[in-house]
Enzyme design. Structure first.
Site, PDB file in Angstrom:
ATOM      1  N   HIS A 143     -36.096 -68.203 -46.286  1.00  0.00           N
ATOM      2  CA  HIS A 143     -35.773 -66.777 -46.151  1.00  0.00           C
ATOM      3  C   HIS A 143     -34.286 -66.427 -46.239  1.00  0.00           C
ATOM      4  CE1 HIS A 143     -35.777 -67.973 -41.741  1.00  0.00           C
ATOM      5  NE2 HIS A 143     -34.617 -67.367 -41.843  1.00  0.00           N
TER       6      HIS A 143
ATOM      7  N   ASP B 152     -37.563 -64.861 -38.307  1.00  0.00           N
ATOM      8  CA  ASP B 152     -36.302 -64.330 -38.847  1.00  0.00           C
ATOM      9  C   ASP B 152     -36.404 -63.907 -40.305  1.00  0.00           C
ATOM     10  OD1 ASP B 152     -33.585 -63.663 -38.659  1.00  0.00           O
ATOM     11  OD2 ASP B 152     -32.962 -65.590 -39.454  1.00  0.00           O
TER      12      ASP B 152
ATOM     13  N   ASP C 274     -31.737 -72.442 -39.838  1.00  0.00           N
ATOM     14  CA  ASP C 274     -31.900 -71.974 -41.214  1.00  0.00           C
ATOM     15  C   ASP C 274     -31.782 -73.161 -42.158  1.00  0.00           C
ATOM     16  OD1 ASP C 274     -32.342 -69.191 -40.870  1.00  0.00           O
ATOM     17  OD2 ASP C 274     -30.246 -68.943 -40.331  1.00  0.00           O
TER      18      ASP C 274
END
Length: 1067
Positions: free
Chosen positions: A577, A372, A262
């Site tokens: 995201h 994701d 991430d």
């Protein structure tokens, strides 16, 4: 004499083998206890602590102090560098020697000035191989550095993973020693664990399961952990079992190394840079040791970070890519949110990402990789195909709370009919570890059995990085072709999708959005991030358009390509995201807000520079340039700045994508073709605003009791109901606090009641009328609102300010409409779609909270009501009630989320069938430049009523830009369109050559219709040619230019791009 065969009890036999490999039980005599035998402490350990993330060369110059295993260091987000001095015992010659290192912080080993491996206990990387076999002449003394970040793989949450970080958390190294590693023991452990997995996974009623268990049991019988000479016999038993092959019909699993990182989440952006280094250097090491291992890696931004901070590692990644082992995937700048970014921002993700991959790795990505993200827009297939991608991989819909998605491999058809091949790994994970259980789940869970016999298996620790381990690889290699299991091959995305494409004729088609039935709180959480996103998308749109016009109008002007790319990349980074959805920690939010501030300040500077170029002329008194950045003529009320900081209202008309001089402060406003706004306050405290198009009635507390279309007398508010009703809900999800709003929150609805007498008249009428009120939402939160109606405007605006201090509450505003329809329409990227207004099926009620962009609309035949907004995304229409989600108050992972002051605007626009003179219609309805007095038929559909244009106008206000000299005396328009069904979304310089005089125009069909459109331009165009979204010319796309007009043909929701090559400037 051999022991006679004995009856075997399943459970005891299984547990016997489990205990033989256990790291917890009987390690004094089992096999696991022999993995490392001889060990010795490191010769010397010293450290220094810093709050900075220092580069290696700077870190090793610091003052290191003696340290010991067990010392505590911290706090969170600091870094402890360790100097590790090693002396390998002479007796270990011929042995494999490891540095064993265990810490609750993330570590990176540096050797000879380069990073060599990550060390993360959570990621099962707790040893670094110093030598596979210590030679006689090998050095016995060496010094390593270990950089330990004071955070774990998933941040430093206080008490739970997603809790806000514990700022005082302390860390320690619990092991630092040299040890001899017994490779033969390791291989037996891998085999025994796989045999156990097969026995458990296939179950007690399966023949092959018993064969696995009996083989494992026999291996335990034959193997004496204290006598290595017994190991080969046990190993041979395992090899015989795994050597028994499966049939040709076996399902093939494509095992692809993967490490989902991430870009920011429970840790800040800067820590992600180090996570990439720790994860990818470990992957490179594995690639060098395992030539068949292929590692897929997405996100150009992360690669650029590594290029800048770890150039040596980056060179190794490029070398691995040349060998086909390191495979860039995705094609985007980051793995962005799939719902909230605008259509143009999604195009830029690919434009920036694909150009980076082409420049740095020699080719573009052929698959879109977004495992994701919290749902996927129905326009993504068209955008993907326009960017050279026809393959798509995700797995997030396996998180659906209500309905199981019916496919793992299918054709996904987008809003315009574009199709891509979509694959969801059937194991429902992007972080597999190579276990038998996962391999079997991949086959049994596959919902497209019989249609295709191939599926993806993404292995490696993810989210916080980590990636694959050697053990995962060894498991998967051992399972390559074993009877009773699917065939497993180390593979690549290319090989996987090629196999799936060969079965394409058998696949089902899913039409429309891929809606995730979870995480729908992310449409609303962190309202300031949402507002920054919408605002910065607008600023960059405007800056590109004005810079393009300045390039044409002023020969000295240089298009600011480098600055715009920098600002776009900042915006794209924030669209990751876990950032724009608001599901990140406070430190990330602060970084994101700083990025938005950069875009605002630099973007406004670019606007000023472009305006100055447009006004280049003789020096004189400063003027004002009124700019319309939308592709239709607009007549609107605008607040013009005056000396001393004052503002005066003026009615201005500005041509499409052009400018007009500001009216002089002393000049008489022309007689209004429209009725002025009347404002009346009744004795009961209620207020009526009327502009001849709308009559708005507010009760004494500010609620909307009536909204009438004056021409027809049609009431928009449901009988006996009130609009502009603020509502509070309890908002306590099951776990994912910032992410989720649950269906049961709807059961806690509490209307907020105002105090009569708080409504007062603001602006008294004429060009603008308004009323304002205060509302106490709770003991801790309050709201003030100005309800504004402008002359000639078809919608009423609600300018809102909220001071919000709540815990687990959800604020919405509701408008019950006098409309009945089983579906509502919501704007998405480059178009719109319908969703049900009822809860007939589980698929319907799972969408109790949905996302939209600038507008949503509820219409019946001949009449409808649209709700517009300038920075909100969460919405719903249930029955006849339009609801806009305004603010949440989650406490994890950011305990301060949404606390404080907020400003936003929404607007209400009723529309109905009827005939009307253009003089009584808002400027957006003018069909063509120069038309002033004509009669048009305005059907009640939101398309023909101008809802789409109204929402654009709300989001792209006219600009009043200071001109350094006299502003041009005449109006000027660069582009206009012959139909309101087509929107000219983007005007920018082409990427290929920053010095070129080539513009890119992006248009889309917005109504859902087949339509021919004439694009008129006043620019000196030399050549016009169609191109794709990556700005590659279409060889058959030449467009003839007639009378400064180009003809374009559109199908519903089609996006088209073209290159305009401008004539060289005259000297």
């Amino acid at each position: 004499m051999a022991a006679a065969p004995a009856l075997k009890h399943w459970r005891t036999t299984l547990e016997r083998v489990e205990k033989f490999v256990s790291p917890l039980y009987f390690t004094d005599c089992n096999l696991r206890g022999r993995l490392y035998r001889d060990s010795c402490p490191v010769a010397a350990l010293s450290s220094f602590l810093t709050p900075e993330r220092l580069p290696y060369q700077q870190a090793v110059q610091q003052d290191f102090r003696p340290a010991q295993v067990g010392d505590r260091f911290g706090p969170t987000w600091w870094t402890s560098w360790f100097r590790v001095e090693l002396t390998i015992p002479e007796a270990w010659v011929g042995q494999e020697v490891h540095l064993r290192w265990e810490s609750n912080g993330e570590g990176l080993v540096w050797r000879d000035g380069e990073p060599v491996q990550g060390l993360t206990t959570e990621g099962e990387k707790t040893s670094y191989v110093l030598t596979d076999r210590l030679g006689e002449g090998d050095p016995r003394n060496l010094t390593l550095y270990v950089e330990v970040a004071c955070n774990g793989l998933l941040g430093a949450g206080k008490g739970s993973m997603i809790a806000a970080p514990d700022p005082e958390k302390m860390f320690q190294v619990s092991r630092a020693e040299l040890a001899v590693f017994h490779r033969d023991v390791y291989k037996l452990l891998v085999d025994l664990e796989l045999l156990l997995g097969i026995a458990k996974g296939l179950g007690e009623d399966n023949q092959r399961s018993f064969q696995a268990l009996y083989t494992a049991n026999q291996m335990v019988n034959m193997c004496d952990p204290a006598q290595p000479e017994t190991f080969p016999v046990a190993q041979a038993l395992a090899s015989r079992f795994f050597g028994q092959r499966g049939g040709e019909s076996q399902h093939t699993i494509h095992a692809i190394g993967h490490c989902h990182i991430d870009t920011a989440w429970l840790w800040p952006f800067k820590e992600t840079v180090r996570k990439c280094a720790r994860s990818w250097v470990t992957a490179v090491q594995l690639m060098e040791r395992n030539p068949s291992f292929i590692f897929a890696c997405s996100q150009a931004q992360q690669l650029e970070w590594v290029k800048n901070h770890y150039p040596g590692l980056y060179t190794r990644l490029q070398e691995c890519a040349c060998r086909g082992q390191f495979v860039p995937v995705g094609g985007t700048w980051v793995e962005m949110d799939g719902n909230l970014p605008s259509g143009e921002a999604m195009v830029r993700q690919f434009l920036q990402g694909q150009s980076f991959f082409l420049q740095e790795f020699g080719k573009m990505c052929s698959e879109f990789w977004l495992p994701d993200t919290f749902g996927y827009s129905a326009q993504l297939p068209q955008i993907m195909r326009g960017c050279g991608i026809r393959r798509f991989l995700t797995q997030k819909l396996s998180w659906n709370l209500v309905n199981t998605f019916p496919h793992h491999t299918f054709l996904w058809e987008g809003l315009d009919g574009s199709r891509v091949l979509a694959h969801f790994p059937p194991g429902d994970s992007y972080g597999m570890q190579g276990s038998v259980e996962e391999v079997l789940k991949t086959v049994t869970n596959n919902r497209d059995k019989g249609r295709t016999n191939h599926s993806a298996f993404l292995f490696g620790f993810g989210d916080g990085g980590g990636g694959p381990t050697q053990t995962m690889l060894d498991r998967l290699k051992r399972l390559c072709n074993t009877d009773g299991l699917p065939r497993v091959q180390l593979s690549s995305p290319e090989r996987l999708f090629s196999e799936l494409e060969s079965d394409q004729g058998q696949l089902c088609t899913w039409v429309g959005e891929l809606f995730l039935e979870l995480h729908n709180g992310t449409y609303t959480t962190h309202a300031q991030i949402k507002k920054g996103n919408r605002e910065c998308e607008r600023i960059l749109h405007d800056a590109e358009l004005l810079s393009s016009l300045a390039l044409v109008r002023c020969t000295q002007f240089l298009y600011p390509a480098v600055q715009l790319q920098y600002l776009w990349r900042l915006l794209l980074l924030n669209q990751f995201h876990d950032v724009v959805p608001g599901s990140c920690i406070q430190a990330v939010v602060e970084d994101a807000m700083s990025h938005y501030e950069d875009i605002r300040s630099h973007g406004n500077g670019l606007l000023s520079a472009a305006a100055a170029a447009l006004c280049a002329g003789e020096p004189g008194p400063e003027g004002l340039l009124i700019v319309n950045t939308l592709p239709w003529k607009r007549t609107e009320v605008l607040a013009l700045p005056r000396p001393g900081g004052a503002h005066t209202l003026a009615l201005v008309t500005v041509p499409s994508m052009g400018y007009a001089p500001a009216p002089a402060p002393t000049s008489q406003q022309p007689l209004l073709p429209q009725q002025p706004v009347f404002v009346v306050q009744e004795t009961d405290g209620s207020v009526t605003l009327d502009n001849g198009i709308l009559r708005v009635r507010l009760d004494p507390t500010g609620r909307l009791t009536s909204l009438v279309l004056v021409a027809s007398g049609r009431e928009a508010i449901a009988e006996g109901a009130t609009g502009n009703q603020f509502v509070l809900f309890d908002d306590v999800p099951l776990y994912w606090d910032a992410w989720d709003v649950m269906d049961y929150h709807l059961e806690t609805r509490k209307p907020v009641l105002g105090q009569p007498g708080t409504l007062a008249v603001g602006t008294e009428g004429g060009l603008r009328g308004s009323a304002w009120f205060l509302l106490q939402l709770s003991p801790n939160s309050r709201l003030s609102q100005e309800v504004v109606l402008d002359v000639g405007c078809p919608y009423v605006r609600f300018h809102t300010e909220v001071h919000w201090q709540e815990t687990h509450k959800f604020l919405k505003v509701e408008f019950p409409a006098r409309v009945r329809s089983p579906q509502a329409t919501y704007e998405i990227q480059f178009g719109h779609l319908q969703r049900p207004t009822h809860y007939n099926t589980s698929w319907d009620w799972a969408r109790f909270e949905v996302w939209a962009h600038r507008w949503m609309d509820l219409s019946e035949c001949g009449f409808g009501l649209a709700l517009l907004n300038d920075c909100k995304y969460g919405a719903s229409v249930h029955g006849n009630v339009l609801s806009l989600s305004l603010l949440r108050a989650p406490k994890a992972p950011d305990a301060t989320a949404d606390m404080g002051r907020h400003e936003f605007t929404y607007a209400l626009m009723p529309h109905k069938v009827g005939k009307a003179s253009a003089s009584h219609l808002p400027a957006p309805l003018g069909a063509w430049e120069g038309s002033h007095h004509f009669t048009v038929h305005t059907p009640g559909s939101f398309q023909d009523a101008g809802v789409i244009r109204a929402a654009y106008s709300l989001n792209f206000p006219l600009l009043a830009l200071p001109a350094p000299g006299p502003a041009p005396a005449a109006s000027w328009s660069a582009f206009s369109l012959s139909t309101p069904a087509v929107v000219l979304e983007t005007v920018k310089q082409a990427e290929a050559n920053p010095l070129s005089r080539t513009l890119v125009l992006r248009l889309y069909e917005a109504h859902g219709s087949h339509v021919d459109c004439w694009l008129h331009t006043s620019l000196p165009v030399q050549e016009a040619v169609l191109c794709d979204l990556l700005e590659k010319r279409d060889p058959a796309g030449h467009l003839p230019l007639r009378d400064n007009r180009l003809k374009l043909t559109f199908s519903p929701f089609q996006v088209r791009s073209l290159l305009l090559v401008l004539q060289p400037p005259l000297d």
